[in-house]
Write a protein that holds these residues in place. Structure first.
Motif, PDB file in Angstrom:
ATOM      1  N   SER A 261      24.092  70.282  53.360  1.00 57.73           N
ATOM      2  CA  SER A 261      24.692  68.687  54.554  1.00 57.73           C
ATOM      3  C   SER A 261      25.787  68.655  54.629  1.00 57.73           C
ATOM      4  O   SER A 261      25.796  67.751  55.512  1.00 57.73           O
ATOM      5  CB  SER A 261      24.025  67.874  53.778  1.00 57.73           C
ATOM      6  N   TRP A 262      25.940  69.393  54.057  1.00 54.81           N
ATOM      7  CA  TRP A 262      28.809  69.203  53.841  1.00 54.81           C
ATOM      8  C   TRP A 262      28.516  69.003  55.837  1.00 54.81           C
ATOM      9  O   TRP A 262      29.194  67.863  56.369  1.00 54.81           O
ATOM     10  CB  TRP A 262      29.478  70.603  53.725  1.00 54.81           C
ATOM     11  N   ALA A 263      28.726  70.105  56.348  1.00 55.09           N
ATOM     12  CA  ALA A 263      29.484  70.134  58.115  1.00 55.09           C
ATOM     13  C   ALA A 263      28.645  68.769  59.066  1.00 55.09           C
ATOM     14  O   ALA A 263      29.213  68.279  59.418  1.00 55.09           O
ATOM     15  CB  ALA A 263      29.407  71.433  59.248  1.00 55.09           C
ATOM     16  N   GLN A 264      26.886  68.775  58.865  1.00 49.43           N
ATOM     17  CA  GLN A 264      26.220  67.929  58.977  1.00 49.43           C
ATOM     18  C   GLN A 264      26.842  66.218  58.904  1.00 49.43           C
ATOM     19  O   GLN A 264      26.780  65.611  60.380  1.00 49.43           O
ATOM     20  CB  GLN A 264      25.213  67.362  58.461  1.00 49.43           C
ATOM     21  N   TYR A 265      26.973  65.692  57.825  1.00 53.17           N
ATOM     22  CA  TYR A 265      27.718  64.286  57.516  1.00 53.17           C
ATOM     23  C   TYR A 265      28.951  64.652  56.824  1.00 53.17           C
ATOM     24  O   TYR A 265      29.289  63.791  56.563  1.00 53.17           O
ATOM     25  CB  TYR A 265      27.090  63.471  56.659  1.00 53.17           C
ATOM     26  N   TYR A 266      29.898  65.537  56.312  1.00 57.97           N
ATOM     27  CA  TYR A 266      31.207  65.597  55.496  1.00 57.97           C
ATOM     28  C   TYR A 266      30.650  64.297  53.786  1.00 57.97           C
ATOM     29  O   TYR A 266      29.331  64.575  53.648  1.00 57.97           O
ATOM     30  CB  TYR A 266      31.993  65.482  56.170  1.00 57.97           C
ATOM     31  N   ARG A 267      31.115  63.608  54.075  1.00 58.61           N
ATOM     32  CA  ARG A 267      30.858  62.578  53.038  1.00 58.61           C
ATOM     33  C   ARG A 267      30.046  61.145  52.908  1.00 58.61           C
ATOM     34  O   ARG A 267      30.226  60.355  52.113  1.00 58.61           O
ATOM     35  CB  ARG A 267      32.659  62.137  52.001  1.00 58.61           C
ATOM     36  N   ASP A 268      29.842  61.270  54.087  1.00 55.76           N
ATOM     37  CA  ASP A 268      29.169  60.089  54.808  1.00 55.76           C
ATOM     38  C   ASP A 268      28.614  60.284  54.718  1.00 55.76           C
ATOM     39  O   ASP A 268      27.155  61.052  55.720  1.00 55.76           O
ATOM     40  CB  ASP A 268      29.875  59.678  56.566  1.00 55.76           C
ATOM     41  N   ILE A 269      27.153  60.865  53.662  1.00 58.20           N
ATOM     42  CA  ILE A 269      25.446  61.061  53.228  1.00 58.20           C
ATOM     43  C   ILE A 269      24.859  60.194  52.516  1.00 58.20           C
ATOM     44  O   ILE A 269      25.539  59.142  51.684  1.00 58.20           O
ATOM     45  CB  ILE A 269      26.245  62.283  52.372  1.00 58.20           C
ATOM     46  N   ASP A 270      23.479  59.576  52.770  1.00 59.99           N
ATOM     47  CA  ASP A 270      22.778  58.864  51.976  1.00 59.99           C
ATOM     48  C   ASP A 270      21.585  59.357  52.297  1.00 59.99           C
ATOM     49  O   ASP A 270      21.264  59.991  53.101  1.00 59.99           O
ATOM     50  CB  ASP A 270      23.130  57.485  52.611  1.00 59.99           C
ATOM     51  N   ASP A 295      28.599  67.542  48.716  1.00 58.31           N
ATOM     52  CA  ASP A 295      29.486  66.713  48.543  1.00 58.31           C
ATOM     53  C   ASP A 295      28.842  65.257  48.819  1.00 58.31           C
ATOM     54  O   ASP A 295      28.568  64.876  50.277  1.00 58.31           O
ATOM     55  CB  ASP A 295      30.979  66.848  49.435  1.00 58.31           C
ATOM     56  N   LYS A 296      29.325  63.707  47.756  1.00 54.73           N
ATOM     57  CA  LYS A 296      28.949  63.016  47.644  1.00 54.73           C
ATOM     58  C   LYS A 296      27.710  62.205  47.502  1.00 54.73           C
ATOM     59  O   LYS A 296      27.488  61.207  47.953  1.00 54.73           O
ATOM     60  CB  LYS A 296      30.337  62.265  48.871  1.00 54.73           C
ATOM     61  N   TRP A 297      27.474  63.350  46.948  1.00 49.06           N
ATOM     62  CA  TRP A 297      25.858  62.393  46.143  1.00 49.06           C
ATOM     63  C   TRP A 297      26.089  61.564  44.529  1.00 49.06           C
ATOM     64  O   TRP A 297      25.369  61.398  44.271  1.00 49.06           O
ATOM     65  CB  TRP A 297      25.357  63.646  46.159  1.00 49.06           C
ATOM     66  N   GLU A 298      26.969  63.014  44.262  1.00 47.34           N
ATOM     67  CA  GLU A 298      27.601  61.766  42.663  1.00 47.34           C
ATOM     68  C   GLU A 298      28.279  60.305  42.858  1.00 47.34           C
ATOM     69  O   GLU A 298      28.709  59.994  44.002  1.00 47.34           O
ATOM     70  CB  GLU A 298      28.500  62.530  42.128  1.00 47.34           C
ATOM     71  N   SER A 299      28.100  59.361  41.305  1.00 45.49           N
ATOM     72  CA  SER A 299      28.274  58.157  41.561  1.00 45.49           C
ATOM     73  C   SER A 299      30.268  59.099  40.845  1.00 45.49           C
ATOM     74  O   SER A 299      30.721  57.783  41.805  1.00 45.49           O
ATOM     75  CB  SER A 299      28.033  57.946  39.950  1.00 45.49           C
ATOM     76  N   ASN A 300      30.635  59.690  40.701  1.00 45.73           N
ATOM     77  CA  ASN A 300      32.004  59.994  40.812  1.00 45.73           C
ATOM     78  C   ASN A 300      32.197  61.314  40.749  1.00 45.73           C
ATOM     79  O   ASN A 300      31.097  61.966  39.818  1.00 45.73           O
ATOM     80  CB  ASN A 300      32.496  59.041  39.348  1.00 45.73           C
ATOM     81  N   TYR A 301      33.219  62.155  41.016  1.00 44.67           N
ATOM     82  CA  TYR A 301      32.982  63.289  40.771  1.00 44.67           C
ATOM     83  C   TYR A 301      32.995  64.314  39.206  1.00 44.67           C
ATOM     84  O   TYR A 301      34.132  63.723  38.883  1.00 44.67           O
ATOM     85  CB  TYR A 301      34.330  64.048  41.912  1.00 44.67           C
ATOM     86  N   GLY A 302      32.007  64.608  38.975  1.00 43.10           N
ATOM     87  CA  GLY A 302      31.831  65.141  37.712  1.00 43.10           C
ATOM     88  C   GLY A 302      30.902  63.874  36.932  1.00 43.10           C
ATOM     89  O   GLY A 302      31.118  64.748  35.800  1.00 43.10           O
ATOM     90  N   ASN A 303      29.690  63.578  37.831  1.00 42.08           N
ATOM     91  CA  ASN A 303      29.689  62.298  36.593  1.00 42.08           C
ATOM     92  C   ASN A 303      27.875  63.036  36.756  1.00 42.08           C
ATOM     93  O   ASN A 303      27.894  63.103  35.363  1.00 42.08           O
ATOM     94  CB  ASN A 303      29.472  61.182  37.448  1.00 42.08           C
ATOM     95  N   LEU A 304      28.182  63.952  37.360  1.00 34.20           N
ATOM     96  CA  LEU A 304      26.469  64.858  37.178  1.00 34.20           C
ATOM     97  C   LEU A 304      25.486  63.121  37.830  1.00 34.20           C
ATOM     98  O   LEU A 304      24.297  64.129  36.697  1.00 34.20           O
ATOM     99  CB  LEU A 304      26.621  65.914  36.458  1.00 34.20           C
ATOM    100  N   PHE A 306      23.334  60.671  40.342  1.00 30.85           N
ATOM    101  CA  PHE A 306      23.172  60.169  41.640  1.00 30.85           C
ATOM    102  C   PHE A 306      23.910  59.144  41.558  1.00 30.85           C
ATOM    103  O   PHE A 306      24.221  58.256  40.842  1.00 30.85           O
ATOM    104  CB  PHE A 306      21.937  60.518  42.295  1.00 30.85           C
ATOM    105  N   ASP A 307      24.379  58.301  42.807  1.00 26.81           N
ATOM    106  CA  ASP A 307      24.810  57.884  43.421  1.00 26.81           C
ATOM    107  C   ASP A 307      23.653  56.183  43.796  1.00 26.81           C
ATOM    108  O   ASP A 307      23.266  57.114  44.648  1.00 26.81           O
ATOM    109  CB  ASP A 307      26.540  57.653  44.760  1.00 26.81           C
ATOM    110  N   ALA A 308      23.618  55.834  42.612  1.00 28.19           N
ATOM    111  CA  ALA A 308      22.438  54.755  43.370  1.00 28.19           C
ATOM    112  C   ALA A 308      22.510  53.583  44.763  1.00 28.19           C
ATOM    113  O   ALA A 308      21.751  53.496  45.108  1.00 28.19           O
ATOM    114  CB  ALA A 308      22.378  53.667  41.936  1.00 28.19           C
ATOM    115  N   LYS A 309      24.397  54.072  45.039  1.00 29.33           N
ATOM    116  CA  LYS A 309      24.140  52.678  46.269  1.00 29.33           C
ATOM    117  C   LYS A 309      23.185  53.289  47.718  1.00 29.33           C
ATOM    118  O   LYS A 309      22.813  53.103  48.282  1.00 29.33           O
ATOM    119  CB  LYS A 309      25.596  52.242  46.839  1.00 29.33           C
ATOM    120  N   THR A 310      23.810  55.261  47.498  1.00 29.72           N
ATOM    121  CA  THR A 310      23.397  55.713  48.558  1.00 29.72           C
ATOM    122  C   THR A 310      21.910  56.613  48.358  1.00 29.72           C
ATOM    123  O   THR A 310      21.487  57.166  49.242  1.00 29.72           O
ATOM    124  CB  THR A 310      24.491  56.975  48.986  1.00 29.72           C
ATOM    125  N   PHE A 311      21.839  56.987  47.261  1.00 27.54           N
ATOM    126  CA  PHE A 311      20.667  57.653  46.766  1.00 27.54           C
ATOM    127  C   PHE A 311      19.928  56.937  46.074  1.00 27.54           C
ATOM    128  O   PHE A 311      19.942  57.116  45.067  1.00 27.54           O
ATOM    129  CB  PHE A 311      20.722  58.983  46.304  1.00 27.54           C
TER     130      PHE A 311
END
Length: 666
Positions: A261-270, A295-304, A306-311
């Motif tokens: 997904s990186w080049a398709q959306y970069y960090r603006d992903i959900d 990149d940017k599926w995590e709640s914070n980098y290293g948390n491992l 998912f960010d509940a707001k976007t996923f």
């Protein structure tokens, strides 16, 4: 297997008198003339023979054959800590090793040791009483013809091809680098230089010279291969560092694209964007074996986590991808940002690489996503904790594999347990080898050929220049003994505006004639993340992209054979044409043609326009596009290459050519 005798001899001595005799003198194989001492290595079965000359006025080395120089040091051949080796005091031959003792500008004694063998010689030198530090050997570029190898130049820099055709300045050429780099170079005169070090180097080529500097060294140690072809040099090098013991990728991963997904959306992903992207690809018939969330599926980098707001429902997202017949993967790193919940846990448990000079503190590093600590892979408990988190994601959500990104170590940090930066490469490779890397591979290098990982070229601009640079990088990686290569994401991925339709299609066409395809930007629509505006491609873009995917699928049987060959003997799959046609020096500087195995010449169009010149090696070739036979040895001027055409040629009589013609004709 080539039979090659070792060269050895009884101990002898040749001391240089202050008054040089004009006539040559021979003593135990050493020939002395004014200003030099020469040793001849005879030609043997499978080895072409060469001469080694030690220059005595100022210490230097020249390897030659029949009077033609093959490799020559520069006037300041050997430098260290502000000093330069100077005049030679004596040359001795001890148990097959030539030992030259010289002075230096600092008054310290420099000792050079050359150990000649049938197809190579070891070149080592040290400085008596000098503490560990930089040791640099300097070569004259012109004597060796064109220079290749080394791997990738730094991200954001153009990759010259050959290296000697431009300028290379890599002050952090290192086992810890994010670039795929190897301390190995080779030349158009079939010389290879393999520098033996586990520590960072400094590499510079330009101004007519190559400067190869090892750091933290007491001795400069290298092996110089002397061969009759560049492919033979490659085989020598792989014989030293090892060939792939397996292919880490599956047949399916060679046969169709990985979509990341990186080049398709970069960090603006959900979650909704991932599902729309995957749905559009399916409708356009350009699906692959895996959908991979970067990149940017995590709640914070290293948390491992998912960010509940976007996923909000990762399990249903993964189930939907599985429902299309594709696998699902996640991007992950070994770096934990300071604002991550996992950082405090890792810090308090001693799971992070330590700071130099203060082992009580974790080392902190800046990267493209903030400031982080690095998981200490030398700590078994830290490795188990990290991999346990990954396996938890697999169990809870159905994640099938991972794209491992960032580096295993940083040279600004301290190693543990007396390990070297190169040791961390192996630790990272061992850890990642336990997971499906889904054709994204991992950027591990400096002697890690045996793992058989897929290797992706570093990020490139979404432009014609990015396409050319990414192909050059892929060729360099493959020529370093990593045969399972792919370009950067098709279309580029360097946070630029999206590629033009032509760049995207031509990139896909070029990648279709490589071992693997690594995709991201949808040929249906994407987003210009520099402006936030959507971009819709013309309908023909998806059609041509899908055609490239089908072309690659037709090569699946042929590629399967090439993968087996690579595992058997280390053969590179994507390789310079001169590997197969060593006497055709037209290809010394051609970067837009390559051999894919022994039977397929790839000549994709990688610039604007609808035609190109194709240089054909000698022999008889089948043109699948025109369905005709072509006699090689010349140049096809103005070969038609409209947007839907990918020029390629099958070498009649080469292994696999008959089935390849049949598959491409389907």
């Amino acid at each position: 297997m080539r039979w090659r005798p070792l060269l050895c001899g009884a101990t002898a001595s040749l001391v240089l008198a202050s008054a040089v005799t004009p006539a040559e003198a021979v003593e135990d194989g050493l020939t002395r003339a004014p200003g030099s001492v020469t040793f001849s290595v005879p030609r043997t079965f499978g080895a072409p023979g060469y001469q080694l000359r030690i220059d005595t006025g100022r210490l230097g080395v020249t390897a030659s054959r029949g009077g033609d120089p093959l490799l020559r040091t520069a006037p300041d051949a050997f430098t260290f800590g502000g000093g330069v080796a100077t005049g030679v005091r004596s040359v001795t031959k001890q148990n097959g090793t030539l030992v030259a003792v010289a002075g230096s500008t600092t008054g310290r004694t420099v000792t050079l040791r050359l150990t000649p063998k049938a197809d190579r010689f070891d070149l080592r030198w040290s400085v008596d009483g000098e503490p560990e530090g930089d040791r640099a050997t300097h070569f004259d570029l012109a004597a060796s013809g064109q220079w290749y190898g080394g791997g990738e130049t730094s991200e954001g820099k153009q990759q010259p091809y050959p290296l000697s055709a431009g300028a290379v300045d890599e002050p952090e050429f290192s086992p810890a680098s994010y670039m795929m780099q190897e301390p190995y170079f080779y030349t158009s005169k079939s010389i290879g230089v393999y520098v033996r070090t586990d520590q960072p180097m400094k590499v510079a080529l330009g101004g007519g010279r190559a400067d190869l500097t090892v750091t933290k060294a007491g001795e400069y140690s290298s092996t110089v291969f002397v061969e009759s072809s560049r492919r033979a040099v490659y085989d020598d090098y792989v014989g030293e560092v090892g060939k792939p013991e397996k292919s880490d990728a599956t047949d399916a991963e060679f046969a169709s694209p990985l979509w990341n997904s990186w080049a398709q959306y970069y960090r603006d992903i959900d979650q909704d964007k991932v599902l729309k992207w995957a749905g559009d690809l399916k409708a356009a018939k350009v699906t692959g074996h895996t959908i991979q969330l970067d990149d940017k599926w995590e709640s914070n980098y290293g948390n491992l986590t998912f960010d509940a707001k976007t996923f909000p429902d990762p399990k249903s997202m993964v189930d939907s991808i599985h429902g299309t017949g594709q696998r699902f993967g996640l991007w992950t790193t070994f770096w934990i940002n300071l604002d991550s919940a996992n950082y405090a846990y890792a810090r308090d448990h001693g799971y992070l690489v330590r700071a130099k000079g203060d082992p009580a503190k974790p080392c902190t590093v800046k990267w493209w996503n903030g400031t982080a600590g690095i998981i200490d892979l030398a700590n078994e408990a830290a490795r188990n904790w990290y991999t346990g988190n990954l396996r938890g994601l697999m169990s809870k959500y159905g994640v099938d594999g991972f794209k491992f990104d960032t580096r295993f170590f940083d040279d600004s940090c301290a190693t543990s347990n007396g390990l070297t930066p190169r040791d961390y490469q192996k630790l990272g490779a061992d850890m990642a080898d336990g997971f499906d890397q889904q054709g994204a591979g991992i950027r591990t290098h400096w002697g890690n050929q045996r793992y058989g990982f897929v290797i992706r070229a570093v990020d490139a601009d979404a432009s014609w220049g990015g396409l050319r640079t990414s192909l050059r990088r892929s060729m360099a990686i493959s020529g370093n003994g990593y045969p399972f290569v792919e370009t950067d994401m098709i279309g580029g991925s360097n946070s630029n505006p999206p590629p033009s339709p032509e760049v995207l299609v031509r990139w896909a066409q070029a990648a279709s004639l490589m071992p693997l395809m690594y995709s991201s930007t949808s040929p249906v629509s994407t987003v210009d993340t520099t402006t936030g505006k959507p971009v819709t491609y013309p309908a023909e873009t998806a059609k041509h992209y899908a055609d490239a995917v089908r072309t690659h699928a037709k090569l699946a049987g042929y590629l399967k054979t090439q993968v087996r060959q690579a595992v058997a003997d280390g053969s590179p799959i994507m390789r310079p044409v001169f590997f197969d046609f060593p006497g055709d020096h037209r290809f010394d500087t051609i970067d837009d043609e390559w051999m894919l195995g022994p039977a397929l010449l790839a000549a994709p169009k990688i610039t604007e326009g609808t035609s190109r010149d194709v240089v054909l090696p000698a022999g008889l070739w089948w043109d699948p596009g025109a369905k005709r036979l072509v006699l090689g040895g010349g140049t096809l001027h103005g070969y038609p290459a409209p947007l839907g055409t990918t020029p390629m040629f099958v070498r009649i009589g080469a292994p696999g050519s008959a089935s390849l013609i049949a598959d491409l004709s389907r």
